[in-house]
Design an enzyme around this catalytic site. Structure first.
Site, PDB file in Angstrom:
ATOM      1  N   SER A   1     -51.468  56.639  35.506  1.00 56.70           N
ATOM      2  CA  SER A   1     -51.520  55.764  34.341  1.00 56.70           C
ATOM      3  C   SER A   1     -50.371  54.768  34.418  1.00 56.70           C
ATOM      4  CB  SER A   1     -51.434  56.578  33.057  1.00 56.70           C
ATOM      5  OG  SER A   1     -50.117  57.057  32.914  1.00 56.70           O
ATOM      6  N   LYS A   2     -50.355  53.885  33.461  1.00 56.10           N
ATOM      7  CA  LYS A   2     -49.357  52.799  33.407  1.00 56.10           C
ATOM      8  C   LYS A   2     -47.930  53.291  33.618  1.00 56.10           C
ATOM      9  CE  LYS A   2     -50.502  48.463  32.208  1.00 56.10           C
ATOM     10  NZ  LYS A   2     -50.065  47.530  33.178  1.00 56.10           N
TER      11      LYS A   2
END
Ligand code: GLU
Length: 466
Positions: free
Chosen positions: A227-228
């Site tokens: 994820s980010k």
């Protein structure tokens, strides 16, 4: 019916490897999508085959404006050319599924006629489901996972044509892969559970299925979903952050594939030469941003000075870095590049420490000029002595500047670091800058004198407040 116009027979003979990248245009391309595209492209190129791009836009509600452009831009940036698809065309098109609805409807009708599918009423109208056999198992060979077997009883009938007249992925990609002569379907692991459905549609239509290779999922170093917070997941953000396409390609190739236990650096051509599906693993691939940074630094160091100059100029054309005046002089940049090349991890790092080469309007506090164990008066005298040394040194080169300034430090009974620290701030506004003597040579005598004069004035203003 419109079906009359289309040929339901495949005109291709599958003598050559044909792979396809079949993204859904639902947003900016994720690293995982492009890694899949890369493996498809490498496999096709390794085998002297063809690589096709097909846009799977049958889910109208998930369509995002601009996605197709970013998908194609991602491929182009990495140098992954396609033989058929959007922009290039080809004889097996159209390459947007929304323009191929007649095919899906025709094959749905055929499946209904054969008793393999049936209409049913859902709340919005009439849709069509594929009838799963109620017994037996579906066994196949996956190029990554070996033999895989599924119990048919565990699978329910599933929708192949929705009430809006659009097909589901299950039907559409099979029809297209067949008509487009795709020999190898290389795709994400998430599709593995649906594989028996797909094989049963092939069987019902009496088509030979292609070979399948399901690629491992990509996880963060802590084995959580990527994820980010582990770095960007969008490929084009890496482009915008100053990563090089050759580093990105090399890095993504190692997400689930390796040649052996040690080789890590592969150029695009080397990858094409050595890439095979039997070296793809089924265990999750780990996305390690530090490795990408290391690789990017490596590829930056491998560039010639001219290549890096050009790369920086084109990068800055798109991403205007704060602090750097627009349109930096390429000749000056070419001189600076060798001073910074070894320290860069990304193209983005370059702009940080070089604006002073292009403008003398940098800011700093007078107090930054004063080095450890010196006061402002000593700093002014050191700068005045530097003025006369800089005015008279000949030739104005890094080596004679070095010699002259080192001697000056001795004469002034200063540490070299003290004298150079002051001069560094005076000429760049920075405490850490590219190598000083080489930088001074590039700046030139006049500019250095101007900067030192300005520093003396700054300090004098502090001493004599009006
Ligand atoms: N449109 C599907 C996706 O983007 C394609 C999967 C496949 O390659 O068959 O996940």
């Amino acid at each position: 019916m419109a079906h009359a116009k289309i040929s339901l027979e495949r005109s291709l003979t599958m003598s050559r490897v044909r792979t396809r990248f079949a993204p859904s245009p639902t947003g900016t391309p994720h690293i995982g999508n492009i890694r899949t595209a890369l493996f498809e492209w490498l496999f096709a190129r390794h085998n002297g085959g063809e690589f096709i791009v097909r846009i799977e836009d049958t889910d109208q509600s998930r369509k995002v404006e601009g996605s197709v452009e970013s998908l194609l831009e991602s491929l182009r940036w990495l140098g992954m050319d396609w033989d058929e698809g959007p922009e290039v065309g080809g004889e097996n098109g159209p390459y947007f599924q929304s323009e191929r609805l007649d095919y899906y409807r025709a094959y749905t009708d055929k499946l209904i006629e054969m008793g393999k599918a049936y209409r049913f009423e859902d709340e919005r109208g009439s849709a069509v489901k594929f009838a799963m056999p109620r017994d037996g198992s579906t066994i196949t060979h996956d190029r990554v996972r070996g033999e895989v077997s599924f119990d048919n009883l565990l699978l329910d009938d599933f929708v192949i044509l929705k009430s809006d007249g659009f097909p589901t992925y299950h039907l559409a990609h099979i029809v297209d892969d067949h008509l487009m002569g795709i020999t190898h379907v290389i795709r994400a692991e998430e599709w593995l559970p649906s594989l028996p459905k797909h094989l049963l549609i092939y069987e019902a239509l009496e088509w030979d299925p292609p070979e399948f290779a399901h690629l491992p999922v990509i996880l963060a170093p802590d084995k959580s979903k990527l994820s980010k917070r582990h770095g960007s997941t969008s490929l084009l953000e890496y482009k915008e952050s100053g990563y090089l396409p050759q580093a990105m390609m090399n890095f993504m190739a190692l997400l689930g594939w390796s040649l052996d236990d040690k080789s890590e650096l592969f150029s695009r051509d080397e990858l094409v030469n050595v890439f095979t599906l039997d070296r793809v693993v089924s265990s999750p691939a780990i996305f390690n941003i530090e490795k990408l940074d290391w690789m990017n630094g490596h590829y930056i160091r491998e560039m010639s000075g001219d290549e890096l100059t050009m790369a920086l100029l084109s990068y800055w054309n798109v991403v205007s870095p704060p602090g750097l005046p627009p349109g930096p002089d390429p000749k000056v940049l070419a001189q600076i590049v060798p001073l910074i090349q070894d320290r860069l991890k990304t193209l983005d790092d370059a702009a940080e420490r070089i604006p002073f080469f292009f403008s003398d309007e940098f800011e700093y506090e007078a107090s930054e000029l004063i080095q450890r164990n010196m006061d402002d008066a000593e700093t002014v005298s050191a700068l005045e002595a530097t003025m006369s040394a800089v005015s008279s040194v000949h030739p104005f080169t890094a080596s004679s500047l070095e010699e002259r300034l080192r001697t000056l430090a001795e004469d002034l009974e200063l540490k070299v670091g003290q004298l150079l620290g002051t001069l560094r701030v005076a000429t760049s506004g920075l405490k850490v800058s590219p190598p000083l003597f080489e930088s001074l040579e590039i700046l030139g005598r006049e500019r250095v004198l101007h900067d030192v004069q300005r520093a003396i004035e700054k300090l004098s203003q502090c001493r004599d407040p009006i």
